[in-house]
Design a protein around this motif. Structure first.
Motif, PDB file in Angstrom:
ATOM      1  N   MET A 129       0.912  -1.085   0.069  1.00 51.38           N
ATOM      2  CA  MET A 129       0.037  -0.066   0.038  1.00 51.38           C
ATOM      3  C   MET A 129       0.853   1.271  -0.093  1.00 51.38           C
ATOM      4  O   MET A 129       1.917   1.094   0.590  1.00 51.38           O
ATOM      5  CB  MET A 129      -0.694   0.021   1.285  1.00 51.38           C
ATOM      6  N   ILE A 130       0.528   2.237  -0.778  1.00 48.85           N
ATOM      7  CA  ILE A 130       1.388   3.547  -0.616  1.00 48.85           C
ATOM      8  C   ILE A 130       0.503   4.530  -0.024  1.00 48.85           C
ATOM      9  O   ILE A 130      -0.704   4.927  -0.236  1.00 48.85           O
ATOM     10  CB  ILE A 130       1.376   4.161  -2.278  1.00 48.85           C
ATOM     11  N   LEU A 131       1.143   5.096   0.786  1.00 45.50           N
ATOM     12  CA  LEU A 131       0.526   6.192   1.681  1.00 45.50           C
ATOM     13  C   LEU A 131       0.874   7.608   1.049  1.00 45.50           C
ATOM     14  O   LEU A 131       2.187   7.989   1.091  1.00 45.50           O
ATOM     15  CB  LEU A 131       1.287   6.262   3.174  1.00 45.50           C
ATOM     16  N   PHE A 132       0.048   8.639   0.770  1.00 43.49           N
ATOM     17  CA  PHE A 132      -0.021   9.982   0.531  1.00 43.49           C
ATOM     18  C   PHE A 132      -0.472  10.707   1.778  1.00 43.49           C
ATOM     19  O   PHE A 132      -1.501  10.556   2.242  1.00 43.49           O
ATOM     20  CB  PHE A 132      -0.595  10.261  -0.658  1.00 43.49           C
ATOM     21  N   VAL A 133       0.307  11.705   2.153  1.00 44.41           N
ATOM     22  CA  VAL A 133      -0.143  12.565   2.927  1.00 44.41           C
ATOM     23  C   VAL A 133       0.091  13.975   2.609  1.00 44.41           C
ATOM     24  O   VAL A 133       1.041  14.467   1.972  1.00 44.41           O
ATOM     25  CB  VAL A 133       1.242  12.680   4.059  1.00 44.41           C
ATOM     26  N   PHE A 134      -1.204  14.657   2.623  1.00 50.19           N
ATOM     27  CA  PHE A 134      -1.377  16.167   2.140  1.00 50.19           C
ATOM     28  C   PHE A 134      -1.457  17.070   3.112  1.00 50.19           C
ATOM     29  O   PHE A 134      -2.062  16.707   4.257  1.00 50.19           O
ATOM     30  CB  PHE A 134      -2.190  16.214   1.146  1.00 50.19           C
ATOM     31  N   GLU A 135      -0.922  18.309   2.982  1.00 51.28           N
ATOM     32  CA  GLU A 135      -1.162  19.272   3.963  1.00 51.28           C
ATOM     33  C   GLU A 135      -2.604  19.869   4.143  1.00 51.28           C
ATOM     34  O   GLU A 135      -3.281  20.168   5.015  1.00 51.28           O
ATOM     35  CB  GLU A 135      -0.105  20.615   3.660  1.00 51.28           C
ATOM     36  N   GLY A 136      -3.273  20.103   2.901  1.00 49.96           N
ATOM     37  CA  GLY A 136      -4.446  20.579   2.992  1.00 49.96           C
ATOM     38  C   GLY A 136      -5.440  19.839   2.466  1.00 49.96           C
ATOM     39  O   GLY A 136      -5.145  18.553   1.977  1.00 49.96           O
ATOM     40  N   GLY A 137      -7.036  20.147   2.621  1.00 42.86           N
ATOM     41  CA  GLY A 137      -7.848  19.448   2.408  1.00 42.86           C
ATOM     42  C   GLY A 137      -8.597  19.405   1.195  1.00 42.86           C
ATOM     43  O   GLY A 137      -9.570  19.039   0.760  1.00 42.86           O
ATOM     44  N   LYS A 138      -8.418  20.506   0.252  1.00 37.81           N
ATOM     45  CA  LYS A 138      -9.044  20.893  -0.921  1.00 37.81           C
ATOM     46  C   LYS A 138      -8.276  20.580  -2.297  1.00 37.81           C
ATOM     47  O   LYS A 138      -8.682  19.971  -2.873  1.00 37.81           O
ATOM     48  CB  LYS A 138      -9.674  22.257  -1.003  1.00 37.81           C
ATOM     49  N   ALA A 139      -7.345  21.481  -2.214  1.00 43.38           N
ATOM     50  CA  ALA A 139      -6.568  21.623  -3.693  1.00 43.38           C
ATOM     51  C   ALA A 139      -5.454  20.389  -3.907  1.00 43.38           C
ATOM     52  O   ALA A 139      -5.672  19.625  -4.649  1.00 43.38           O
ATOM     53  CB  ALA A 139      -5.611  22.827  -3.568  1.00 43.38           C
ATOM     54  N   GLU A 140      -5.064  19.912  -2.962  1.00 48.49           N
ATOM     55  CA  GLU A 140      -3.992  18.806  -2.843  1.00 48.49           C
ATOM     56  C   GLU A 140      -4.804  17.348  -3.244  1.00 48.49           C
ATOM     57  O   GLU A 140      -4.424  16.917  -4.246  1.00 48.49           O
ATOM     58  CB  GLU A 140      -3.352  18.693  -1.520  1.00 48.49           C
ATOM     59  N   PRO A 141      -5.744  17.135  -2.538  1.00 48.92           N
ATOM     60  CA  PRO A 141      -6.585  15.967  -2.762  1.00 48.92           C
ATOM     61  C   PRO A 141      -6.867  16.019  -4.445  1.00 48.92           C
ATOM     62  O   PRO A 141      -6.888  14.825  -5.054  1.00 48.92           O
ATOM     63  CB  PRO A 141      -7.513  15.773  -1.901  1.00 48.92           C
ATOM     64  N   THR A 142      -7.362  17.165  -4.839  1.00 50.49           N
ATOM     65  CA  THR A 142      -7.693  17.122  -6.138  1.00 50.49           C
ATOM     66  C   THR A 142      -6.627  16.990  -7.074  1.00 50.49           C
ATOM     67  O   THR A 142      -6.737  16.169  -8.111  1.00 50.49           O
ATOM     68  CB  THR A 142      -8.270  18.478  -6.446  1.00 50.49           C
ATOM     69  N   VAL A 143      -5.446  17.486  -6.838  1.00 58.30           N
ATOM     70  CA  VAL A 143      -4.260  17.346  -7.817  1.00 58.30           C
ATOM     71  C   VAL A 143      -3.853  15.696  -7.703  1.00 58.30           C
ATOM     72  O   VAL A 143      -3.610  15.146  -8.556  1.00 58.30           O
ATOM     73  CB  VAL A 143      -3.092  17.986  -7.182  1.00 58.30           C
ATOM     74  N   PHE A 144      -4.074  15.332  -6.475  1.00 51.79           N
ATOM     75  CA  PHE A 144      -3.747  13.897  -6.334  1.00 51.79           C
ATOM     76  C   PHE A 144      -4.655  12.839  -7.085  1.00 51.79           C
ATOM     77  O   PHE A 144      -3.957  11.904  -7.677  1.00 51.79           O
ATOM     78  CB  PHE A 144      -3.569  13.305  -4.563  1.00 51.79           C
ATOM     79  N   ASP A 145      -5.782  13.188  -6.929  1.00 53.74           N
ATOM     80  CA  ASP A 145      -6.618  12.461  -7.868  1.00 53.74           C
ATOM     81  C   ASP A 145      -6.405  12.359  -9.229  1.00 53.74           C
ATOM     82  O   ASP A 145      -6.220  11.106  -9.826  1.00 53.74           O
ATOM     83  CB  ASP A 145      -8.283  13.041  -7.937  1.00 53.74           C
ATOM     84  N   SER A 146      -6.030  13.547 -10.010  1.00 56.01           N
ATOM     85  CA  SER A 146      -5.453  13.227 -11.217  1.00 56.01           C
ATOM     86  C   SER A 146      -4.091  12.306 -11.224  1.00 56.01           C
ATOM     87  O   SER A 146      -3.966  11.462 -12.256  1.00 56.01           O
ATOM     88  CB  SER A 146      -5.173  14.670 -12.062  1.00 56.01           C
ATOM     89  N   ILE A 147      -3.196  12.427 -10.387  1.00 57.66           N
ATOM     90  CA  ILE A 147      -1.994  11.762 -10.355  1.00 57.66           C
ATOM     91  C   ILE A 147      -2.441  10.345 -10.219  1.00 57.66           C
ATOM     92  O   ILE A 147      -1.868   9.204 -10.961  1.00 57.66           O
ATOM     93  CB  ILE A 147      -1.009  12.186  -9.434  1.00 57.66           C
TER      94      ILE A 147
END
Length: 183
Positions: free
Chosen positions: A1-19
């Motif tokens: 499993m790969i863990l992704f940790v983001f600072e923010g709750g709006k923009a960062e998950p949106t960017v991650f979704d595309s990645i």
């Protein structure tokens, strides 16, 4: 499993979704939104003996981890994404010192994790007129714009149409191979 940790709750998950959709469609992923800045994560880490897993808000993110496994063996890779935040309340020099220490500690995704810094903040990914944008490297954000919280608005106004309103990269409206090559 790969863990992704983001600072923010709006923009960062949106960017991650595309990645995630472009590069990791068949991987088991765990996403944790910290909703705090790098100095706060640093403080939490120090308080927890540099144990990242005890320092992250898994439960706040609805992530239930197995009790019978050591967390450091549960994730094959760990990636952390935080903004630079030189306008932070503690001052640029202290942020730089923390950043140096954190980059030294989080220098390998298969060990402690790999830290990536958005400069000056995640909205810099919008600061482009097209994908790909040959002039991306020429665009400038001043410290004053960031300190006065003007950069987010500037990036929103500057962004190409498909990047507006937290979409960053709308995979339904942008050729996936073009976006993949741009990343």
């Amino acid at each position: 499993m790969i863990l992704f940790v983001f600072e923010g709750g709006k923009a960062e998950p949106t960017v991650f979704d595309s990645i995630g959709k472009l590069f990791l469609p068949n991987e088991e992923l765990c996403v944790v939104k910290c909703r705090h800045d790098l100095p706060t994560l640093y403080s939490n880490l120090r308080a927890n003996g540099y144990d990242l897993f005890r320092s992250l808000p898994f439960e706040d993110n609805g992530v239930i981890l197995p009790k019978d496994k050591r967390l450091d063996t549960l994730f094959s890779q760990v990636f952390l994404f935080f903004d630079y935040d030189f306008q932070n309340r503690i001052g640029a020099q202290k942020v730089n010192n923390i950043l140096d220490e954190m980059l030294d500690f989080f220098d390998d995704e298969t060990e402690n994790g790999k830290l990536y810094i958005n400069y000056p903040m995640i909205e810099s990914l919008k600061y482009t007129k097209e994908i790909p944008d040959a002039d991306y490297w020429k665009y400038v954000a001043t410290r004053e714009e960031c300190a006065k919280h003007l950069f987010k608005g500037k990036a929103e106004r500057f962004a190409y149409a498909q990047a507006k309103a937290f979409r960053f990269i709308d995979l339904d409206k942008t050729d996936k191979e073009t976006v993949k090559n741009n990343w």
